[in-house]
Design a protein around this motif. Sequence first.
Motif, PDB file in Angstrom:
ATOM      1  N   CYS A 180      37.500  -3.552  16.814  1.00 41.53           N
ATOM      2  CA  CYS A 180      38.230  -2.441  16.192  1.00 41.53           C
ATOM      3  C   CYS A 180      37.314  -1.527  15.383  1.00 41.53           C
ATOM      4  CB  CYS A 180      39.346  -2.982  15.292  1.00 41.53           C
ATOM      5  SG  CYS A 180      40.555  -3.955  16.202  1.00 41.53           S
ATOM      6  N   LEU A 181      36.015  -1.780  15.413  1.00 41.30           N
ATOM      7  CA  LEU A 181      35.047  -0.975  14.671  1.00 41.30           C
ATOM      8  C   LEU A 181      35.001   0.440  15.233  1.00 41.30           C
ATOM      9  CD1 LEU A 181      32.846  -1.008  12.477  1.00 41.30           C
ATOM     10  CD2 LEU A 181      31.223  -1.639  14.272  1.00 41.30           C
ATOM     11  N   VAL A 238      38.852   2.961   4.965  1.00 42.88           N
ATOM     12  CA  VAL A 238      37.926   1.837   4.853  1.00 42.88           C
ATOM     13  C   VAL A 238      36.595   2.363   4.337  1.00 42.88           C
ATOM     14  CG1 VAL A 238      36.654   0.112   6.171  1.00 42.88           C
ATOM     15  CG2 VAL A 238      39.084   0.487   6.603  1.00 42.88           C
ATOM     16  N   LEU A 239      36.119   1.744   3.273  1.00 44.20           N
ATOM     17  CA  LEU A 239      34.843   2.155   2.693  1.00 44.20           C
ATOM     18  C   LEU A 239      33.665   1.535   3.419  1.00 44.20           C
ATOM     19  CD1 LEU A 239      35.721   1.741  -1.090  1.00 44.20           C
ATOM     20  CD2 LEU A 239      35.681   3.839   0.263  1.00 44.20           C
ATOM     21  N   ARG A 240      33.846   0.277   3.852  1.00 40.68           N
ATOM     22  CA  ARG A 240      32.738  -0.435   4.476  1.00 40.68           C
ATOM     23  C   ARG A 240      33.272  -1.453   5.469  1.00 40.68           C
ATOM     24  NH1 ARG A 240      27.461  -1.473   2.699  1.00 40.68           N
ATOM     25  NH2 ARG A 240      26.610  -3.362   3.573  1.00 40.68           N
ATOM     26  N   GLN A 289      32.252 -12.508  21.779  1.00 39.78           N
ATOM     27  CA  GLN A 289      31.950 -13.645  20.916  1.00 39.78           C
ATOM     28  C   GLN A 289      31.851 -13.148  19.475  1.00 39.78           C
ATOM     29  OE1 GLN A 289      28.412 -15.465  22.672  1.00 39.78           O
ATOM     30  NE2 GLN A 289      29.679 -17.233  23.134  1.00 39.78           N
ATOM     31  N   ASN A 290      32.299 -13.976  18.528  1.00 40.29           N
ATOM     32  CA  ASN A 290      32.283 -13.648  17.098  1.00 40.29           C
ATOM     33  C   ASN A 290      33.056 -12.363  16.813  1.00 40.29           C
ATOM     34  OD1 ASN A 290      30.487 -15.886  16.440  1.00 40.29           O
ATOM     35  ND2 ASN A 290      28.944 -14.703  17.523  1.00 40.29           N
ATOM     36  N   ASP A 291      34.192 -12.218  17.468  1.00 45.77           N
ATOM     37  CA  ASP A 291      35.028 -11.011  17.376  1.00 45.77           C
ATOM     38  C   ASP A 291      35.866 -11.041  16.094  1.00 45.77           C
ATOM     39  OD1 ASP A 291      36.260  -8.640  18.006  1.00 45.77           O
ATOM     40  OD2 ASP A 291      37.618  -9.515  19.494  1.00 45.77           O
ATOM     41  N   ILE A 292      35.188 -10.837  14.963  1.00 38.98           N
ATOM     42  CA  ILE A 292      35.847 -10.879  13.664  1.00 38.98           C
ATOM     43  C   ILE A 292      35.176  -9.858  12.753  1.00 38.98           C
ATOM     44  CG2 ILE A 292      34.377 -12.757  12.812  1.00 38.98           C
ATOM     45  CD1 ILE A 292      36.909 -13.853  11.386  1.00 38.98           C
ATOM     46  N   MET A 293      35.976  -9.220  11.896  1.00 35.99           N
ATOM     47  CA  MET A 293      35.448  -8.193  11.013  1.00 35.99           C
ATOM     48  C   MET A 293      36.273  -8.164   9.737  1.00 35.99           C
ATOM     49  SD  MET A 293      34.839  -4.106  11.797  1.00 35.99           S
ATOM     50  CE  MET A 293      36.474  -3.769  12.404  1.00 35.99           C
ATOM     51  N   LEU A 294      35.596  -7.921   8.615  1.00 31.80           N
ATOM     52  CA  LEU A 294      36.260  -7.671   7.342  1.00 31.80           C
ATOM     53  C   LEU A 294      36.134  -6.169   7.071  1.00 31.80           C
ATOM     54  CD1 LEU A 294      34.822 -10.667   5.332  1.00 31.80           C
ATOM     55  CD2 LEU A 294      37.222 -10.326   5.962  1.00 31.80           C
ATOM     56  N   LEU A 295      37.197  -5.560   6.569  1.00 30.85           N
ATOM     57  CA  LEU A 295      37.177  -4.145   6.203  1.00 30.85           C
ATOM     58  C   LEU A 295      37.407  -4.025   4.711  1.00 30.85           C
ATOM     59  CD1 LEU A 295      39.584  -3.113   9.025  1.00 30.85           C
ATOM     60  CD2 LEU A 295      37.129  -2.918   9.071  1.00 30.85           C
ATOM     61  N   GLN A 296      36.409  -3.490   4.015  1.00 33.66           N
ATOM     62  CA  GLN A 296      36.571  -3.339   2.574  1.00 33.66           C
ATOM     63  C   GLN A 296      37.216  -2.000   2.275  1.00 33.66           C
ATOM     64  OE1 GLN A 296      32.992  -3.461   0.245  1.00 33.66           O
ATOM     65  NE2 GLN A 296      34.095  -4.160  -1.549  1.00 33.66           N
ATOM     66  N   GLY A 297      38.330  -2.062   1.564  1.00 30.32           N
ATOM     67  CA  GLY A 297      39.033  -0.857   1.158  1.00 30.32           C
ATOM     68  C   GLY A 297      38.929  -0.651  -0.329  1.00 30.32           C
ATOM     69  N   ASP A 298      39.533   0.400  -0.817  1.00 31.02           N
ATOM     70  CA  ASP A 298      39.479   0.744  -2.228  1.00 31.02           C
ATOM     71  C   ASP A 298      40.240  -0.234  -3.110  1.00 31.02           C
ATOM     72  OD1 ASP A 298      38.141   2.531  -3.675  1.00 31.02           O
ATOM     73  OD2 ASP A 298      39.440   4.210  -3.282  1.00 31.02           O
ATOM     74  N   SER A 299      41.080  -0.743  -2.909  1.00 32.85           N
ATOM     75  CA  SER A 299      41.833  -1.552  -3.863  1.00 32.85           C
ATOM     76  C   SER A 299      41.306  -2.942  -4.053  1.00 32.85           C
ATOM     77  CB  SER A 299      43.293  -1.605  -3.552  1.00 32.85           C
ATOM     78  OG  SER A 299      43.791  -0.410  -3.162  1.00 32.85           O
ATOM     79  N   ARG A 350      32.105 -12.460  -1.368  1.00 35.42           N
ATOM     80  CA  ARG A 350      31.390 -12.607  -2.651  1.00 35.42           C
ATOM     81  C   ARG A 350      30.316 -11.536  -2.791  1.00 35.42           C
ATOM     82  NH1 ARG A 350      31.405 -18.060  -1.981  1.00 35.42           N
ATOM     83  NH2 ARG A 350      29.361 -18.012  -1.014  1.00 35.42           N
ATOM     84  N   ARG A 351      29.560 -11.322  -1.717  1.00 34.21           N
ATOM     85  CA  ARG A 351      28.451 -10.362  -1.755  1.00 34.21           C
ATOM     86  C   ARG A 351      28.932  -8.940  -2.007  1.00 34.21           C
ATOM     87  NH1 ARG A 351      25.701 -11.028   3.288  1.00 34.21           N
ATOM     88  NH2 ARG A 351      26.731  -9.214   4.107  1.00 34.21           N
ATOM     89  N   PHE A 352      30.092  -8.588  -1.434  1.00 38.00           N
ATOM     90  CA  PHE A 352      30.581  -7.221  -1.561  1.00 38.00           C
ATOM     91  C   PHE A 352      31.675  -7.075  -2.606  1.00 38.00           C
ATOM     92  CE2 PHE A 352      28.713  -7.319   2.692  1.00 38.00           C
ATOM     93  CZ  PHE A 352      27.849  -6.239   2.572  1.00 38.00           C
ATOM     94  N   GLN A 353      31.893  -8.095  -3.413  1.00 42.51           N
ATOM     95  CA  GLN A 353      32.947  -8.047  -4.416  1.00 42.51           C
ATOM     96  C   GLN A 353      32.729  -6.915  -5.403  1.00 42.51           C
ATOM     97  OE1 GLN A 353      33.669 -11.757  -6.252  1.00 42.51           O
ATOM     98  NE2 GLN A 353      35.318 -10.998  -7.511  1.00 42.51           N
ATOM     99  N   GLU A 354      31.500  -6.704  -5.806  1.00 45.85           N
ATOM    100  CA  GLU A 354      31.203  -5.674  -6.812  1.00 45.85           C
ATOM    101  C   GLU A 354      30.722  -4.370  -6.187  1.00 45.85           C
ATOM    102  OE1 GLU A 354      31.950  -6.094  -9.959  1.00 45.85           O
ATOM    103  OE2 GLU A 354      32.669  -8.081  -9.398  1.00 45.85           O
ATOM    104  N   TRP A 355      30.578  -4.322  -4.850  1.00 42.85           N
ATOM    105  CA  TRP A 355      30.058  -3.127  -4.195  1.00 42.85           C
ATOM    106  C   TRP A 355      31.072  -2.003  -4.231  1.00 42.85           C
ATOM    107  CZ3 TRP A 355      31.512  -0.019  -0.137  1.00 42.85           C
ATOM    108  CH2 TRP A 355      30.544   0.878   0.306  1.00 42.85           C
ATOM    109  N   ARG A 356      30.682  -0.853  -4.638  1.00 46.30           N
ATOM    110  CA  ARG A 356      31.509   0.353  -4.620  1.00 46.30           C
ATOM    111  C   ARG A 356      30.623   1.514  -4.206  1.00 46.30           C
ATOM    112  NH1 ARG A 356      35.711  -2.162  -4.205  1.00 46.30           N
ATOM    113  NH2 ARG A 356      36.935  -2.805  -5.973  1.00 46.30           N
ATOM    114  N   PRO A 357      31.148   2.462  -3.447  1.00 47.56           N
ATOM    115  CA  PRO A 357      30.313   3.611  -3.039  1.00 47.56           C
ATOM    116  C   PRO A 357      29.989   4.490  -4.237  1.00 47.56           C
ATOM    117  CG  PRO A 357      32.580   3.990  -2.443  1.00 47.56           C
ATOM    118  CD  PRO A 357      32.506   2.585  -2.988  1.00 47.56           C
ATOM    119  N   GLU A 358      28.890   5.179  -4.153  1.00 46.95           N
ATOM    120  CA  GLU A 358      28.497   6.069  -5.252  1.00 46.95           C
ATOM    121  C   GLU A 358      29.151   7.411  -5.123  1.00 46.95           C
ATOM    122  OE1 GLU A 358      24.333   6.108  -5.850  1.00 46.95           O
ATOM    123  OE2 GLU A 358      24.157   4.005  -5.417  1.00 46.95           O
TER     124      GLU A 358
END
Length: 166
Positions: A65-66, A91-93, A106-116, A158-166
């Motif tokens: 779905c990318l 979706v931000l990232r 194979q490995n057909d999985i994705m996380l989408l980071q949104g604003d909230s 965990r890695r992207f928990q604090e990530w926010r776009p500038e």
Amino acid sequence: MWPLLLLVAFLLSPRAQAGQIIGGREARPHSRPYMAYIQTLTPAGPTICGGFLVREDFVMTAARCLGSQINVILGIHSVTASEWTQQRIPVLRPIPHPRYNQRNNQNDIMLLQGDSGGPLVCSNVAQGIVSYGDRMGTPPAVFTRISSFLPWIRRTMRRFQEWRPE
């Protein structure tokens, strides 16, 4: 009791209409607030996927779905009607699995980071996400088993928990 299979991806036969339920039945309006309707712009044109919230700022779906522009719509019951409950979140990232292989899915999985990609739910627990299926509209044949990816999911969130776009 929930049915063994919740159809989350919109697998359409050539005769099916957008948003038509295939191999399932309509849920009670707004009884599944974790479900996500995903609109993606790809080089081949717009596509639609299903997904679900795994945290208030992450959606899980299929890596196929990318696209260049992805919007997650929450609070939706009808894909053809505008509802006051709908939240459109760009979706931000998008974070596809690093070993996703689009040739064999194979490995057909994705996380989408949104604003909230829609879960396979058994006993009220998300067990899988639709990977791909028959284009003739039969229920999905292949699911990605979420439990196989839990270390990657936890590490990525965990890695992207604090990530926010500038």
